[in-house]
Design a protein around this motif. Structure first.
Motif, PDB file in Angstrom:
ATOM      1  N   LEU A 181       0.908  -1.202  -0.534  1.00 27.85           N
ATOM      2  CA  LEU A 181      -0.128   0.158  -0.365  1.00 27.85           C
ATOM      3  C   LEU A 181       1.103   1.350   0.361  1.00 27.85           C
ATOM      4  CD1 LEU A 181      -2.529   0.663   0.230  1.00 27.85           C
ATOM      5  CD2 LEU A 181      -2.526   1.263   2.951  1.00 27.85           C
ATOM      6  N   CYS A 182       0.565   2.399  -0.688  1.00 26.91           N
ATOM      7  CA  CYS A 182       1.319   3.294  -0.629  1.00 26.91           C
ATOM      8  C   CYS A 182       0.066   4.802  -0.458  1.00 26.91           C
ATOM      9  CB  CYS A 182       1.767   3.884  -2.333  1.00 26.91           C
ATOM     10  SG  CYS A 182       3.346   2.455  -2.759  1.00 26.91           S
ATOM     11  N   VAL A 183       0.257   5.571   0.842  1.00 31.84           N
ATOM     12  CA  VAL A 183      -0.346   6.718   0.836  1.00 31.84           C
ATOM     13  C   VAL A 183      -0.040   7.723   0.586  1.00 31.84           C
ATOM     14  CG1 VAL A 183      -0.366   5.227   3.088  1.00 31.84           C
ATOM     15  CG2 VAL A 183      -2.153   6.996   2.901  1.00 31.84           C
ATOM     16  N   ASN A 184      -0.654   8.807   1.031  1.00 33.21           N
ATOM     17  CA  ASN A 184      -0.427  10.377   0.519  1.00 33.21           C
ATOM     18  C   ASN A 184      -1.136  11.121   2.268  1.00 33.21           C
ATOM     19  OD1 ASN A 184      -0.344  13.223   0.389  1.00 33.21           O
ATOM     20  ND2 ASN A 184      -0.268  12.581  -2.201  1.00 33.21           N
ATOM     21  N   SER A 185      -0.665  11.089   3.013  1.00 32.95           N
ATOM     22  CA  SER A 185      -0.975  11.364   4.105  1.00 32.95           C
ATOM     23  C   SER A 185      -1.601  12.601   3.561  1.00 32.95           C
ATOM     24  CB  SER A 185       0.074  10.825   5.154  1.00 32.95           C
ATOM     25  OG  SER A 185       1.442  12.824   5.201  1.00 32.95           O
ATOM     26  N   VAL A 187      -3.806  14.268   2.572  1.00 30.74           N
ATOM     27  CA  VAL A 187      -5.115  13.633   1.833  1.00 30.74           C
ATOM     28  C   VAL A 187      -6.072  13.504   3.159  1.00 30.74           C
ATOM     29  CG1 VAL A 187      -7.166  11.861   0.228  1.00 30.74           C
ATOM     30  CG2 VAL A 187      -4.692  12.957  -0.520  1.00 30.74           C
ATOM     31  N   LEU A 188      -5.946  12.644   3.853  1.00 25.89           N
ATOM     32  CA  LEU A 188      -6.491  12.600   5.170  1.00 25.89           C
ATOM     33  C   LEU A 188      -5.507  12.395   6.237  1.00 25.89           C
ATOM     34  CD1 LEU A 188      -8.024   8.974   4.285  1.00 25.89           C
ATOM     35  CD2 LEU A 188      -9.053  10.799   4.046  1.00 25.89           C
ATOM     36  N   GLY A 189      -4.885  13.228   6.395  1.00 32.09           N
ATOM     37  CA  GLY A 189      -4.474  13.923   7.691  1.00 32.09           C
ATOM     38  C   GLY A 189      -4.135  12.931   8.608  1.00 32.09           C
ATOM     39  N   ILE A 190      -2.779  12.934   9.298  1.00 31.28           N
ATOM     40  CA  ILE A 190      -1.883  11.888  10.013  1.00 31.28           C
ATOM     41  C   ILE A 190      -3.264  10.469  10.637  1.00 31.28           C
ATOM     42  CG2 ILE A 190      -0.012  11.649  11.948  1.00 31.28           C
ATOM     43  CD1 ILE A 190       0.865  12.379   9.237  1.00 31.28           C
ATOM     44  N   GLU A 191      -4.373  11.278  11.243  1.00 32.26           N
ATOM     45  CA  GLU A 191      -4.719  10.394  11.722  1.00 32.26           C
ATOM     46  C   GLU A 191      -5.342   9.140  10.757  1.00 32.26           C
ATOM     47  OE1 GLU A 191      -7.059  12.300  15.397  1.00 32.26           O
ATOM     48  OE2 GLU A 191      -5.078  12.907  16.507  1.00 32.26           O
ATOM     49  N   GLY A 192      -6.442   9.910  10.118  1.00 28.51           N
ATOM     50  CA  GLY A 192      -7.310   9.692   9.066  1.00 28.51           C
ATOM     51  C   GLY A 192      -6.363   8.628   8.342  1.00 28.51           C
ATOM     52  N   THR A 193      -4.988   8.947   8.241  1.00 25.14           N
ATOM     53  CA  THR A 193      -4.169   8.238   6.975  1.00 25.14           C
ATOM     54  C   THR A 193      -3.701   6.680   8.486  1.00 25.14           C
ATOM     55  OG1 THR A 193      -3.166   9.541   5.900  1.00 25.14           O
ATOM     56  CG2 THR A 193      -1.275   7.628   5.956  1.00 25.14           C
ATOM     57  N   ALA A 194      -3.431   6.925   9.240  1.00 24.89           N
ATOM     58  CA  ALA A 194      -3.061   5.753  10.155  1.00 24.89           C
ATOM     59  C   ALA A 194      -4.861   4.827  10.461  1.00 24.89           C
ATOM     60  CB  ALA A 194      -2.723   6.292  11.470  1.00 24.89           C
ATOM     61  N   SER A 195      -4.959   5.303  10.655  1.00 26.55           N
ATOM     62  CA  SER A 195      -6.841   4.716  10.186  1.00 26.55           C
ATOM     63  C   SER A 195      -7.070   3.778   9.571  1.00 26.55           C
ATOM     64  CB  SER A 195      -7.729   5.781  10.845  1.00 26.55           C
ATOM     65  OG  SER A 195      -9.197   4.815  10.517  1.00 26.55           O
ATOM     66  N   LEU A 196      -6.535   4.236   7.737  1.00 28.55           N
ATOM     67  CA  LEU A 196      -6.644   3.440   6.603  1.00 28.55           C
ATOM     68  C   LEU A 196      -5.670   2.803   6.826  1.00 28.55           C
ATOM     69  CD1 LEU A 196      -7.121   5.755   2.889  1.00 28.55           C
ATOM     70  CD2 LEU A 196      -5.417   3.514   3.912  1.00 28.55           C
ATOM     71  N   ILE A 197      -4.789   2.945   6.673  1.00 32.40           N
ATOM     72  CA  ILE A 197      -3.885   1.625   6.871  1.00 32.40           C
ATOM     73  C   ILE A 197      -4.029   0.776   7.985  1.00 32.40           C
ATOM     74  CG2 ILE A 197      -1.268   1.081   7.696  1.00 32.40           C
ATOM     75  CD1 ILE A 197      -0.555   4.191   7.152  1.00 32.40           C
ATOM     76  N   SER A 198      -4.692   1.270   9.122  1.00 28.49           N
ATOM     77  CA  SER A 198      -5.413  -0.178   9.956  1.00 28.49           C
ATOM     78  C   SER A 198      -6.265  -0.538   9.545  1.00 28.49           C
ATOM     79  CB  SER A 198      -5.500   0.489  11.669  1.00 28.49           C
ATOM     80  OG  SER A 198      -6.171  -0.442  12.341  1.00 28.49           O
ATOM     81  N   ASP A 199      -7.130  -0.598   8.753  1.00 31.16           N
ATOM     82  CA  ASP A 199      -7.888  -0.999   8.054  1.00 31.16           C
ATOM     83  C   ASP A 199      -7.560  -1.985   6.814  1.00 31.16           C
ATOM     84  OD1 ASP A 199      -9.942   0.492  10.001  1.00 31.16           O
ATOM     85  OD2 ASP A 199     -10.551   1.475   8.123  1.00 31.16           O
ATOM     86  N   PHE A 200      -6.782  -1.138   6.131  1.00 28.35           N
ATOM     87  CA  PHE A 200      -6.215  -2.001   5.676  1.00 28.35           C
ATOM     88  C   PHE A 200      -5.249  -3.683   5.888  1.00 28.35           C
ATOM     89  CE2 PHE A 200      -2.045  -3.532   2.992  1.00 28.35           C
ATOM     90  CZ  PHE A 200      -2.747  -3.599   1.189  1.00 28.35           C
ATOM     91  N   ILE A 201      -4.601  -3.338   7.063  1.00 26.57           N
ATOM     92  CA  ILE A 201      -3.529  -4.001   7.326  1.00 26.57           C
ATOM     93  C   ILE A 201      -5.142  -5.937   8.123  1.00 26.57           C
ATOM     94  CG2 ILE A 201      -2.461  -4.716   9.480  1.00 26.57           C
ATOM     95  CD1 ILE A 201      -0.791  -2.369   9.322  1.00 26.57           C
ATOM     96  N   LYS A 202      -5.813  -4.853   8.709  1.00 20.66           N
ATOM     97  CA  LYS A 202      -7.038  -5.933   9.512  1.00 20.66           C
ATOM     98  C   LYS A 202      -7.518  -6.727   7.828  1.00 20.66           C
ATOM     99  CE  LYS A 202      -7.947  -3.014  13.181  1.00 20.66           C
ATOM    100  NZ  LYS A 202      -9.237  -1.741  13.632  1.00 20.66           N
ATOM    101  N   GLY A 203      -7.833  -5.995   6.816  1.00 21.59           N
ATOM    102  CA  GLY A 203      -8.348  -6.479   6.355  1.00 21.59           C
ATOM    103  C   GLY A 203      -7.433  -7.612   4.831  1.00 21.59           C
ATOM    104  N   ARG A 204      -5.997  -7.094   4.903  1.00 26.80           N
ATOM    105  CA  ARG A 204      -5.340  -7.461   4.167  1.00 26.80           C
ATOM    106  C   ARG A 204      -5.031  -9.266   5.486  1.00 26.80           C
ATOM    107  NH1 ARG A 204       0.680  -8.548   5.111  1.00 26.80           N
ATOM    108  NH2 ARG A 204       0.869  -9.518   2.573  1.00 26.80           N
TER     109      ARG A 204
END
Length: 215
Positions: A181-185, A187-204
């Protein structure tokens, strides 16, 4: 059956907030966080002073600038080639990363961890970028300097970081092929990006469990 580990490897552009996001993820998933801490582990692994690893940290040309000669061009019997070459400092650090990953859940920031743990099925590789304006602002705040000076710091350190990664991995730093996963922080900010990555890891993890038949 061995309990599944969580291994998160974070590559990041300078000023992207990658280290802060890594700490958030480590706290959420109960992981040990490794950034500069890896230098201490590598020093213990090798018996060398931690300062050598600090000077060489994600900086491919440290020994070239120190000796004006690449270690591979020095005779094999030379002490610096056998024990104290830049390549061996990398190998000591790589071994420290592998050993740490075997002990339990970990978040590794930088230092080619995605490549070193490329055969680990539990590893999830993330790359974090951000808009240049945001990165310059963060670097300026961190170093207490103006934006022009911050941009120079950013360009210099990113060049070193990319050269280091490309040299030891044979890949291109920041290219999407190296990461899950590559993500631009920005877009969602630091906390939002951390949350997005967390959801991605759980989904994976869920998808991997379904593939392997685990529940």
């Amino acid at each position: 059956m061995t309990e599944k580990r969580i291994i998160i490897n974070i590559g990041r552009q300078l000023g992207s907030g990658g280290r802060q996001i890594g700490r958030m993820l480590a706290e959420e998933f109960g992981c040990t966080f490794y950034d500069k801490e890896l230098l201490n582990l590598a020093a213990k692994e090798s018996g060398f002073d931690e300062r050598f690893f600090e000077q060489n940290d994600e900086h491919k040309n440290f020994f070239k600038s120190l000796f004006q000669l690449h270690a591979s061009h020095i005779d094999d019997s030379n002490f610096y080639t056998n024990r104290f070459s830049q390549e061996n400092l990398f190998l000591f650090q790589a071994e420290a990363i592998r050993k740490a990953a075997q002990t339990g859940n970990c978040v590794f920031v930088g230092r080619c961890a995605d490549y070193i743990l490329r055969d680990d099925p539990d590893a999830c590789n993330i790359f974090i970028t951000a808009d240049l304006e945001d990165r310059v602002r963060r670097v300026a705040e961190r170093h207490g300097c103006d934006k022009e000076s911050a941009l120079k710091i950013l360009n210099s350190k990113e060049s070193n970081r990319a050269s280091y990664y490309n040299y030891y991995t044979g890949k291109k730093w920041g290219h999407s092929q190296s990461y899950h996963l590559c993500v631009n922080s920005s877009v969602l900010g630091i906390e939002g990006t951390a949350s997005l990555i967390s959801d991605f890891i759980k989904g994976r993890m869920k998808a991997n469990d379904q593939t392997t038949g685990k529940k």
